[in-house]
Scaffold this active site. Structure first.
Site, PDB file in Angstrom:
ATOM      1  N   LYS A  24       0.848  -1.198   0.000  1.00 20.45           N
ATOM      2  CA  LYS A  24       0.000   0.000   0.000  1.00 20.45           C
ATOM      3  C   LYS A  24       0.881   1.245   0.000  1.00 20.45           C
ATOM      4  O   LYS A  24       1.694   1.441   0.902  1.00 20.45           O
ATOM      5  CB  LYS A  24      -0.901  -0.002   1.234  1.00 20.45           C
ATOM      6  CG  LYS A  24      -1.689   1.296   1.437  1.00 20.45           C
ATOM      7  CD  LYS A  24      -2.397   1.303   2.793  1.00 20.45           C
ATOM      8  CE  LYS A  24      -2.972   2.669   3.120  1.00 20.45           C
ATOM      9  NZ  LYS A  24      -3.561   2.739   4.487  1.00 20.45           N
ATOM     10  N   ASP A  75      -1.942  10.568   3.713  1.00 21.83           N
ATOM     11  CA  ASP A  75      -3.357  10.263   3.912  1.00 21.83           C
ATOM     12  C   ASP A  75      -4.009  11.316   4.799  1.00 21.83           C
ATOM     13  O   ASP A  75      -3.886  11.295   6.021  1.00 21.83           O
ATOM     14  CB  ASP A  75      -3.514   8.880   4.550  1.00 21.83           C
ATOM     15  CG  ASP A  75      -4.974   8.497   4.744  1.00 21.83           C
ATOM     16  OD1 ASP A  75      -5.837   9.110   4.080  1.00 21.83           O
ATOM     17  OD2 ASP A  75      -5.248   7.590   5.553  1.00 21.83           O
ATOM     18  N   LYS A  86      -9.196  13.498   8.599  1.00 25.25           N
ATOM     19  CA  LYS A  86      -8.651  13.085   9.884  1.00 25.25           C
ATOM     20  C   LYS A  86      -8.508  14.285  10.819  1.00 25.25           C
ATOM     21  O   LYS A  86      -8.441  15.430  10.355  1.00 25.25           O
ATOM     22  CB  LYS A  86      -7.260  12.470   9.684  1.00 25.25           C
ATOM     23  CG  LYS A  86      -7.236  11.126   8.987  1.00 25.25           C
ATOM     24  CD  LYS A  86      -5.798  10.659   8.806  1.00 25.25           C
ATOM     25  CE  LYS A  86      -5.733   9.295   8.131  1.00 25.25           C
ATOM     26  NZ  LYS A  86      -6.225   8.212   9.015  1.00 25.25           N
ATOM     27  N   ASP A 115       1.892   6.348   5.812  1.00 25.09           N
ATOM     28  CA  ASP A 115       0.857   5.471   5.259  1.00 25.09           C
ATOM     29  C   ASP A 115       1.323   4.775   3.977  1.00 25.09           C
ATOM     30  O   ASP A 115       0.583   3.993   3.394  1.00 25.09           O
ATOM     31  CB  ASP A 115      -0.431   6.265   4.986  1.00 25.09           C
ATOM     32  CG  ASP A 115      -1.674   5.406   5.135  1.00 25.09           C
ATOM     33  OD1 ASP A 115      -1.612   4.382   5.842  1.00 25.09           O
ATOM     34  OD2 ASP A 115      -2.715   5.750   4.556  1.00 25.09           O
ATOM     35  N   ASP A 126     -11.681   7.648   4.400  1.00 26.88           N
ATOM     36  CA  ASP A 126     -10.442   7.391   5.135  1.00 26.88           C
ATOM     37  C   ASP A 126     -10.119   5.896   5.190  1.00 26.88           C
ATOM     38  O   ASP A 126      -9.084   5.506   5.701  1.00 26.88           O
ATOM     39  CB  ASP A 126     -10.534   7.966   6.550  1.00 26.88           C
ATOM     40  CG  ASP A 126      -9.189   8.025   7.247  1.00 26.88           C
ATOM     41  OD1 ASP A 126      -8.159   8.051   6.531  1.00 26.88           O
ATOM     42  OD2 ASP A 126      -9.158   8.031   8.492  1.00 26.88           O
ATOM     43  N   GLU A 141      -9.226   4.121   2.681  1.00 22.46           N
ATOM     44  CA  GLU A 141      -8.817   4.169   1.273  1.00 22.46           C
ATOM     45  C   GLU A 141      -7.791   3.101   0.897  1.00 22.46           C
ATOM     46  O   GLU A 141      -7.669   2.739  -0.275  1.00 22.46           O
ATOM     47  CB  GLU A 141      -8.258   5.560   0.938  1.00 22.46           C
ATOM     48  CG  GLU A 141      -6.798   5.804   1.279  1.00 22.46           C
ATOM     49  CD  GLU A 141      -6.447   5.653   2.751  1.00 22.46           C
ATOM     50  OE1 GLU A 141      -5.314   5.237   3.046  1.00 22.46           O
ATOM     51  OE2 GLU A 141      -7.301   5.943   3.612  1.00 22.46           O
ATOM     52  N   ARG A 171      -7.661  -0.079   1.409  1.00 21.42           N
ATOM     53  CA  ARG A 171      -8.276  -1.278   0.819  1.00 21.42           C
ATOM     54  C   ARG A 171      -8.802  -1.004  -0.584  1.00 21.42           C
ATOM     55  O   ARG A 171      -8.912  -1.911  -1.398  1.00 21.42           O
ATOM     56  CB  ARG A 171      -9.386  -1.785   1.750  1.00 21.42           C
ATOM     57  CG  ARG A 171     -10.552  -0.849   1.912  1.00 21.42           C
ATOM     58  CD  ARG A 171     -11.343  -1.120   3.182  1.00 21.42           C
ATOM     59  NE  ARG A 171     -10.646  -0.631   4.367  1.00 21.42           N
ATOM     60  CZ  ARG A 171     -11.098  -0.757   5.614  1.00 21.42           C
ATOM     61  NH1 ARG A 171     -12.255  -1.365   5.834  1.00 21.42           N
ATOM     62  NH2 ARG A 171     -10.414  -0.293   6.633  1.00 21.42           N
TER      63      ARG A 171
END
Length: 525
Positions: free
Chosen positions: A259, A264, A271, A282, A341, A343, A345
Site C-alpha cells: 500500500k 493520507d 482526519k 501510510d 479514510d 482508502e 483497501r
C-alpha cells in the site's frame, strides 16, 4: 561502514573499542581471555555492580591494561535471541560516537542452539539498525565521526561461515535502512513519483525489470476503485511493477503488494489535525516491499519475486470521492464508499486483482491498513491474515526467526456480514467492532484465485513520540520468508535431481530385461 569477520584474539586486536559479552556476571570464553590478559581488571569491575544484568546494558572502560584496543565495552547479553539482538544493537550504539573500528567478541555468547554464523548475521543487521541516522532534509549534518568499521571476532574455522552470514545480514540491514529512509522522508519529498524513481534505481542497480503505469494505463485496466482514491490529489498516481527473476523461468513467482498512500489526509472524511503529520507513514507497506526488493537484489536471491505497488495521495478536493459514492473495481465488483479514510483497501483490491496475471505461487500484501489493528495488538506484533494456513505458518515462522513477529488473526465468514451494502456489492467499512478483521475480509474478496496473506503493519511500521521514525518492519520478516522459500525450492530441485539417476537406472534395467525376454519369446513362438 565496513563489516567483516576475522579470526583473532580479542585482547590482541587493535581497535577503537572491543566489546565483550557478560552473562550473569560472568564472561564467555572470549571475554575471559581478555580479562586474563588484563590481570582480572575486568572481572573486578563487573563485581562492583556497575553493569546492569539487563540485556543491552553497557559499561565503557578506557585504557585497560594488557588490551590492545583503546577501550573495552562490557555488554550484558542475556539468554534469548531477542536479548542477543538487544546487546548487539546496544554495543553499536554505545560505540557510535567513538569513530574508528568496533570489534565485537560476542559470537560465543549466542543463545542456545545458535552458532557463530547466526550471531555474525545478527550483529551485521544490528550494526545497520543502530547506526541509522536520518539527515536528508536537515541543513546541518551530524558531525560526530561514527563507526567506520565493525569487525566480528570469531574462533578457529568460523571465519568463512561468518563472512557469508555477514553478507546476508548486511543485505538485510541495508534494505531495512532503505525502507526507513523512504518512510521518514516528508510527504512533499516522498511522492508516488519518488517511489517510482526508487524502484527504477533498484531495477538498474540489480538487473531487475520495472514498469510504471500512469493514470491512463490504470483507468484502461478498469481500476475504478484505485482511481477514486487519487482523484482529489494533484500528484500523479502510479502502479509500480518491479520484477526480480532469480529463479527458473517456469517457476511461479512470489508477489509482494504494498500500500503506497504517500500522504493520507483522510480525504473528505478528514482526519483530526493532531498527529496528521504521521500520515506520511501510510506508504510504509509500499516502502517495506520496495526495500525488501532492494535486499533481494543485493543478496541475489535465487527466487522469482515481483513487487506491485499502487501509490497515490488521499486528499480532499472538489473532485474527491465522497461518502456514498459507488465505484467499480477491476474485478467488476462494486463498492460503496462509506468512509473515504478507509482508502488503503480501495487501492489494494485493484492491485490484488491485477496480480492474477502472474499466476503467483503466493501473494503477500503489506499495509498500514487500520487503526483497529493498533488497538488489538499494540506496537509489538503485526496483524496476519491469510486464506491459507500453510502460508500463514510460513510467515509466522519467518517472523520468529527474524525477530519481527506477527500474530495470526481470524478471517471467518461471519465477519463478512458487516460489509453488506444496500447500494453496491459491498461497503468499504464494516463498523468499529473488529475493524482490522473486516478490512482483511474486504481484501479477501479479491484473492480467491491464489494463496494470499495480508500483513497489517499500522502498529509496527513506525514509532511516535521522542523516538518518532520508521522502523523498517516488516522487511526482516519478508526477507526471511523469501529466503526460506528459495531454500525450499532449491531443496526440492536437489531431491528431484537425486531421484533422477535412480529412475534412469530402473528404466535401463527394465530395457535390459525386456531385451533378454524378447529372444526367449521368439524361440517359444
Amino acid at each position: 561502514m565496513e563489516i567483516i569477520a576475522k579470526q583473532a584474539n580479542a585482547d590482541k586486536h587493535k581497535a577503537a573499542i572491543v566489546a565483550l559479552a557478560v552473562r550473569d556476571g560472568k564472561f564467555t570464553a572470549q571475554g575471559s581471555a581478555v580479562d586474563k590478559a588484563a590481570g582480572g581488571h575486568l572481572s573486578a569491575v563487573v563485581k562492583l555492580g556497575d553493569l546492569d544484568a539487563k540485556a543491552g546494558s553497557t559499561v565503557l572502560l578506557h585504557k585497560v591494561p594488557g588490551v590492545a584496543a583503546e577501550r573495552v565495552l562490557l555488554v550484558s547479553v542475556g539468554t534469548s535471541e531477542k536479548d542477543f539482538r538487544d546487546a548487539a544493537r546496544a554495543a553499536v550504539k554505545a560505540a557510535g560516537s567513538a569513530g574508528g573500528e568496533l570489534a565485537l567478541a560476542l559470537t560465543d555468547a549466542a543463545p542456545k542452539g545458535r552458532d557463530a554464523a547466526w550471531a555474525a548475521e545478527e550483529i551485521a543487521v544490528a550494526a545497520f539498525d543502530a547506526s541509522y541516522k536520518y539527515e536528508t532534509t536537515k541543513s546541518k549534518k551530524d558531525e560526530k565521526p561514527g563507526l567506520k568499521k565493525v569487525t566480528v571476532l570469531v574462533g578457529k574455522d568460523e571465519e568463512k561461515a561468518a563472512a557469508a552470514a555477514i553478507a546476508a545480514g548486511s543485505a538485510l540491514g541495508e534494505a531495512v535502512n532503505f525502507g526507513k529512509d523512504l518512510g521518514n522522508l516528508p510527504p512533499n519529498f516522498c511522492t508516488p513519483s519518488h517511489l517510482a524513481a526508487q524502484a527504477k534505481d533498484i531495477a538498474k542497480k540489480f538487473g531487475m525489470k520495472v514498469e510504471v503505469l500512469e493514470r491512463a494505463d490504470i483507468e484502461k485496466l478498469g481500476m475504478g476503485s484505485f482511481v477514486s482514491v487519487a482523484k482529489g490529489s494533484t500528484e500523479p498516481m502510479k502502479l509500480i511493477v518491479l520484477k526480480h527473476e532469480g529463479g527458473a523461468k517456469d517457476e511461479k513467482p512470489v508477489v509482494l503488494v504494498g500500500k503506497g498512500i504517500t500522504f493520507d489526509s483522510g480525504g473528505i472524511s478528514l482526519k483530526p489535525g493532531e498527529g496528521m503529520d504521521e500520515m506520511k507513514y501510510d506508504m510504509m507497506g509500499a516502502g517495506s516491499v520496495i526495500a525488501t526488493m532492494h535486499g533481494v537484489g543485493r543478496a541475489k536471491l535465487p527466487l522469482n519475486v515481483i513487487a506491485v505497488v499502487p501509490t497515490c495521495e488521499n486528499m480532499p478536493a472538489g473532485n474527491a470521492s465522497k461518502p456514498g459514492d459507488v465505484v467499480t473495481t477491476m474485478s467488476g465488483q462494486t463498492v460503496e464508499i462509506l468512509n473515504t479514510d478507509a482508502e488503503g483497501r480501495l487501492i489494494l483490491c485493484d492491485a490484488l486483482t491485477y496480480v492474477e496475471r502472474f499466476d503467483p505461487a503466493a501473494v503477500v500484501d503489506v499495509a498500514t491498513l487500520t487503526g483497529a489493528c493498533v488497538i488489538a495488538l499494540g506496537h509489538i506484533a503485526t496483524g496476519l491474515y491469510s486464506n491459507k494456513d500453510a502460508l500463514a505458518k510460513e510467515l509466522l515462522a519467518a517472523g520468529e526467526t527474524a525477530g519481527d513477529r506477527a500474530w495470526h488473526m481470524p478471517l471467518w465468514d461471519e465477519y463478512q456480514e458487516s460489509l453488506k451494502s444496500n447500494f453496491a456489492d459491498m461497503a468499504n467499512i464494516g463498523g468499529r467492532p473488529g475493524g482490522s478483521v473486516t478490512a482483511a475480509c474486504f481484501l479477501s474478496r479479491y484473492t480467491k484465485k491464489y494463496d494470499w496473506a495480508h500483513l497489517d503493519i499500522a502498529g509496527t511500521a513506525w514509532r511516535s513520540g521522542a523516538a518518532k521514525g520508521a522502523t523498517g518492519r516488516p522487511v526482516p520478516m519478508l526477507t526471511q520468508f523469501l529466503r526460506a522459500r528459495a531454500a525450499a525450492v532449491a531443496g526440492a530441485k536437489s531431491a528431484a535431481k537425486a531421484a533422477k539417476p535412480a529412475k534412469v537406472e530402473a528404466k535401463s534395467a527394465a530395457k535390459v530385461a525386456a531385451k533378454a525376454a524378447k529372444p526367449a519369446a521368439k524361440k517359444k513362438a
